[in-house]
Scaffold this motif. Structure first.
Motif, PDB file in Angstrom:
ATOM      1  N   ARG A   1       0.849  -1.194   0.000  1.00 45.67           N
ATOM      2  CA  ARG A   1       0.000   0.000   0.000  1.00 45.67           C
ATOM      3  C   ARG A   1       0.883   1.242   0.000  1.00 45.67           C
ATOM      4  N   TRP A   2       0.428   2.290  -0.667  1.00 43.84           N
ATOM      5  CA  TRP A   2       1.187   3.536  -0.759  1.00 43.84           C
ATOM      6  C   TRP A   2       0.213   4.684  -0.962  1.00 43.84           C
ATOM      7  N   ARG A   3       0.740   5.897  -0.938  1.00 37.16           N
ATOM      8  CA  ARG A   3      -0.054   7.083  -1.286  1.00 37.16           C
ATOM      9  C   ARG A   3       0.341   7.525  -2.689  1.00 37.16           C
ATOM     10  N   THR A   4      -0.643   7.913  -3.475  1.00 37.56           N
ATOM     11  CA  THR A   4      -0.383   8.290  -4.855  1.00 37.56           C
ATOM     12  C   THR A   4       0.601   9.457  -4.922  1.00 37.56           C
ATOM     13  N   PRO A   5       1.699   9.311  -5.666  1.00 39.11           N
ATOM     14  CA  PRO A   5       2.657  10.412  -5.788  1.00 39.11           C
ATOM     15  C   PRO A   5       2.169  11.476  -6.770  1.00 39.11           C
ATOM     16  N   VAL A   6       2.786  12.639  -6.703  1.00 39.62           N
ATOM     17  CA  VAL A   6       2.504  13.695  -7.675  1.00 39.62           C
ATOM     18  C   VAL A   6       2.943  13.235  -9.062  1.00 39.62           C
ATOM     19  N   ALA A   7       4.100  12.596  -9.110  1.00 42.56           N
ATOM     20  CA  ALA A   7       4.656  12.080 -10.367  1.00 42.56           C
ATOM     21  C   ALA A   7       5.712  11.037 -10.027  1.00 42.56           C
ATOM     22  N   SER A   8       6.020  10.180 -10.997  1.00 44.55           N
ATOM     23  CA  SER A   8       7.058   9.175 -10.775  1.00 44.55           C
ATOM     24  C   SER A   8       7.702   8.812 -12.099  1.00 44.55           C
TER      25      SER A   8
ATOM     26  N   LEU B   1      21.452  -1.509 -14.523  1.00 45.05           N
ATOM     27  CA  LEU B   1      21.161  -0.391 -13.629  1.00 45.05           C
ATOM     28  C   LEU B   1      19.686  -0.015 -13.715  1.00 45.05           C
ATOM     29  N   VAL B   2      19.076   0.211 -12.562  1.00 48.47           N
ATOM     30  CA  VAL B   2      17.688   0.649 -12.468  1.00 48.47           C
ATOM     31  C   VAL B   2      17.638   1.927 -11.644  1.00 48.47           C
ATOM     32  N   VAL B   3      16.915   2.920 -12.133  1.00 55.81           N
ATOM     33  CA  VAL B   3      16.704   4.166 -11.388  1.00 55.81           C
ATOM     34  C   VAL B   3      15.210   4.436 -11.309  1.00 55.81           C
ATOM     35  N   ALA B   4      14.713   4.623 -10.095  1.00 55.98           N
ATOM     36  CA  ALA B   4      13.298   4.929  -9.870  1.00 55.98           C
ATOM     37  C   ALA B   4      13.200   6.197  -9.042  1.00 55.98           C
ATOM     38  N   SER B   5      12.185   7.005  -9.311  1.00 53.08           N
ATOM     39  CA  SER B   5      12.003   8.235  -8.540  1.00 53.08           C
ATOM     40  C   SER B   5      10.524   8.553  -8.419  1.00 53.08           C
ATOM     41  N   ALA B   6      10.195   9.287  -7.362  1.00 52.00           N
ATOM     42  CA  ALA B   6       8.811   9.715  -7.158  1.00 52.00           C
ATOM     43  C   ALA B   6       8.798  11.030  -6.414  1.00 52.00           C
ATOM     44  N   LEU B   7       7.875  11.884  -6.786  1.00 52.80           N
ATOM     45  CA  LEU B   7       7.679  13.180  -6.144  1.00 52.80           C
ATOM     46  C   LEU B   7       6.369  13.115  -5.363  1.00 52.80           C
ATOM     47  N   HIS B   8       6.451  13.434  -4.063  1.00 54.63           N
ATOM     48  CA  HIS B   8       5.276  13.340  -3.193  1.00 54.63           C
ATOM     49  C   HIS B   8       4.868  14.721  -2.687  1.00 54.63           C
ATOM     50  N   ALA B   9       3.571  14.916  -2.529  1.00 60.12           N
ATOM     51  CA  ALA B   9       3.071  16.164  -1.972  1.00 60.12           C
ATOM     52  C   ALA B   9       3.555  16.303  -0.534  1.00 60.12           C
ATOM     53  N   GLY B  10       3.920  17.525  -0.157  1.00 60.04           N
ATOM     54  CA  GLY B  10       4.396  17.771   1.202  1.00 60.04           C
ATOM     55  C   GLY B  10       3.255  18.128   2.134  1.00 60.04           C
ATOM     56  N   SER B  11       3.551  18.143   3.408  1.00 62.84           N
ATOM     57  CA  SER B  11       2.567  18.537   4.416  1.00 62.84           C
ATOM     58  C   SER B  11       3.069  19.792   5.123  1.00 62.84           C
ATOM     59  N   GLY B  12       3.138  20.858   4.367  1.00 61.79           N
ATOM     60  CA  GLY B  12       3.605  22.121   4.925  1.00 61.79           C
ATOM     61  C   GLY B  12       5.089  22.357   4.779  1.00 61.79           C
TER      62      GLY B  12
ATOM     63  N   GLY C   1       6.824  21.418   1.811  1.00 63.73           N
ATOM     64  CA  GLY C   1       7.199  21.334   0.408  1.00 63.73           C
ATOM     65  C   GLY C   1       7.198  19.899  -0.087  1.00 63.73           C
ATOM     66  N   GLU C   2       7.290  19.746  -1.401  1.00 63.36           N
ATOM     67  CA  GLU C   2       7.254  18.413  -2.001  1.00 63.36           C
ATOM     68  C   GLU C   2       8.524  17.630  -1.647  1.00 63.36           C
ATOM     69  N   ARG C   3       8.361  16.306  -1.584  1.00 61.41           N
ATOM     70  CA  ARG C   3       9.450  15.410  -1.188  1.00 61.41           C
ATOM     71  C   ARG C   3       9.832  14.542  -2.382  1.00 61.41           C
ATOM     72  N   LEU C   4      11.131  14.462  -2.643  1.00 64.53           N
ATOM     73  CA  LEU C   4      11.652  13.682  -3.757  1.00 64.53           C
ATOM     74  C   LEU C   4      12.349  12.435  -3.227  1.00 64.53           C
TER      75      LEU C   4
ATOM     76  N   ASP D   1      14.339  15.692 -15.344  1.00 65.19           N
ATOM     77  CA  ASP D   1      13.146  15.524 -16.174  1.00 65.19           C
ATOM     78  C   ASP D   1      11.878  15.471 -15.325  1.00 65.19           C
ATOM     79  N   LEU D   2      11.959  14.775 -14.188  1.00 66.97           N
ATOM     80  CA  LEU D   2      10.798  14.643 -13.323  1.00 66.97           C
ATOM     81  C   LEU D   2      10.373  16.021 -12.769  1.00 66.97           C
ATOM     82  N   LEU D   3      11.340  16.783 -12.298  1.00 60.79           N
ATOM     83  CA  LEU D   3      11.029  18.089 -11.734  1.00 60.79           C
ATOM     84  C   LEU D   3      10.623  19.096 -12.785  1.00 60.79           C
ATOM     85  N   ASP D   4      11.253  19.026 -13.954  1.00 58.19           N
ATOM     86  CA  ASP D   4      10.878  19.944 -15.033  1.00 58.19           C
ATOM     87  C   ASP D   4       9.442  19.722 -15.485  1.00 58.19           C
ATOM     88  N   GLY D   5       9.024  18.470 -15.441  1.00 52.63           N
ATOM     89  CA  GLY D   5       7.674  18.147 -15.907  1.00 52.63           C
ATOM     90  C   GLY D   5       6.600  18.474 -14.885  1.00 52.63           C
ATOM     91  N   HIS D   6       7.019  18.784 -13.654  1.00 55.01           N
ATOM     92  CA  HIS D   6       6.035  19.054 -12.595  1.00 55.01           C
ATOM     93  C   HIS D   6       6.527  20.232 -11.790  1.00 55.01           C
TER      94      HIS D   6
END
Length: 240
Positions: free
Chosen positions: A144-151, A166-177, A179-182, A232-237
């Motif tokens: 179970r997880w919370r939906t990220p802003v983008a991944s 090599l595998v690289v995964a990333s996700a941007l999550h909404a912050g709780s006061g 700011g967003e968390r990467l 790329d992730l941050l530029d897109g969001h």
């Protein structure tokens, strides 16, 4: 070998209590059993409703990789699509990949999603973090997880017979006061490293912060892939 297919959680607990060995999709254990001998009984969760759920913020341990589609975050869907061949993905399960595989292709996505696991044991069902899932290899009921802003997800081409690619995964999550968390996780060889930071106010700030985490140990070539994906992730969001 007796293959048991429980249809309820109490029945699955009973199977474990009686020594049944979890089988997942059997894509990994079958060759080992053929070589070393089959257990007296095995248990599969493919008929257990709780292990077959799939949605925006949850996936069951018995879900086969081919079923991971647009319902789940991009990082998880893209990772599943790169595992093995189509025939493998039609059989291999989420739980088998995370718990039974040395490659654990779904671990970097699960880490960046900050996923929590529900595991099934002979005496009940409980929550577990990913570190425990990897170390103790319990029977995975769901994630179970919370939906990220983008991944995002990328797997580099691998050499036949060589180390895992090599595998690289990333996700941007909404912050709780704050700011967003990467979150970023990397599989380099058989090692999985991860790091987390606030988005920051400029493009380089999160990269500098990630350098101070375990990701700072990555070789230059791997870090270049991280840098590109994060940019790329941050530029897109844009900042919210």
């Amino acid at each position: 070998m007796l293959l048991r297919l429980p249809t309820s959680v109490p029945e699955a607990q009973e199977c474990l209590a009686e020594g049944a060995v979890p089988v997942g999709g059997a894509t990994l254990v079958w060759a080992t059993w053929q070589r070393e001998g089959f257990p007296q009984q095995a248990v599969s969760l493919r008929e257990l409703p709780e292990a077959n759920v799939i949605g925006r913020e949850t996936v069951g341990g018995a879900v086969v990789l081919q079923r991971l589609d647009e319902k789940v975050p991009d990082v998880l869907r893209l990772a599943a699509a790169t595992v093995g061949t189509g025939a493998v993905r039609r059989t291999a399960t989420v739980g088998g990949n995370l718990v039974g595989s040395t490659l654990r292709c779904l671990l970097p996505p699960a880490l960046v999603l900050e996923a929590q696991a529900t595991v099934l044991e002979p005496d009940g069902v409980r929550e577990a973090d990913l570190a425990e899932v990897v170390a103790k290899r319990p029977l995975l009921l769901d994630l179970r997880w919370r939906t990220p802003v983008a991944s995002a997800y990328r797997k580099l081409p691998g050499a036949a017979g060589g180390e895992p690619p090599l595998v690289v995964a990333s996700a941007l999550h909404a912050g709780s006061g704050t700011g967003e968390r990467l979150n970023v996780a990397v599989r380099d060889g058989y090692d999985v490293l991860s790091g987390s930071t606030l988005r920051g106010t400029d493009a380089e700030a999160p990269l500098r912060a990630l350098r101070a985490t375990a990701l700072g140990e990555l070789p230059a070539a791997a870090w270049d892939v991280v840098r590109t994906q994060v940019a790329d992730l941050l530029d897109g969001h844009g900042s919210h």
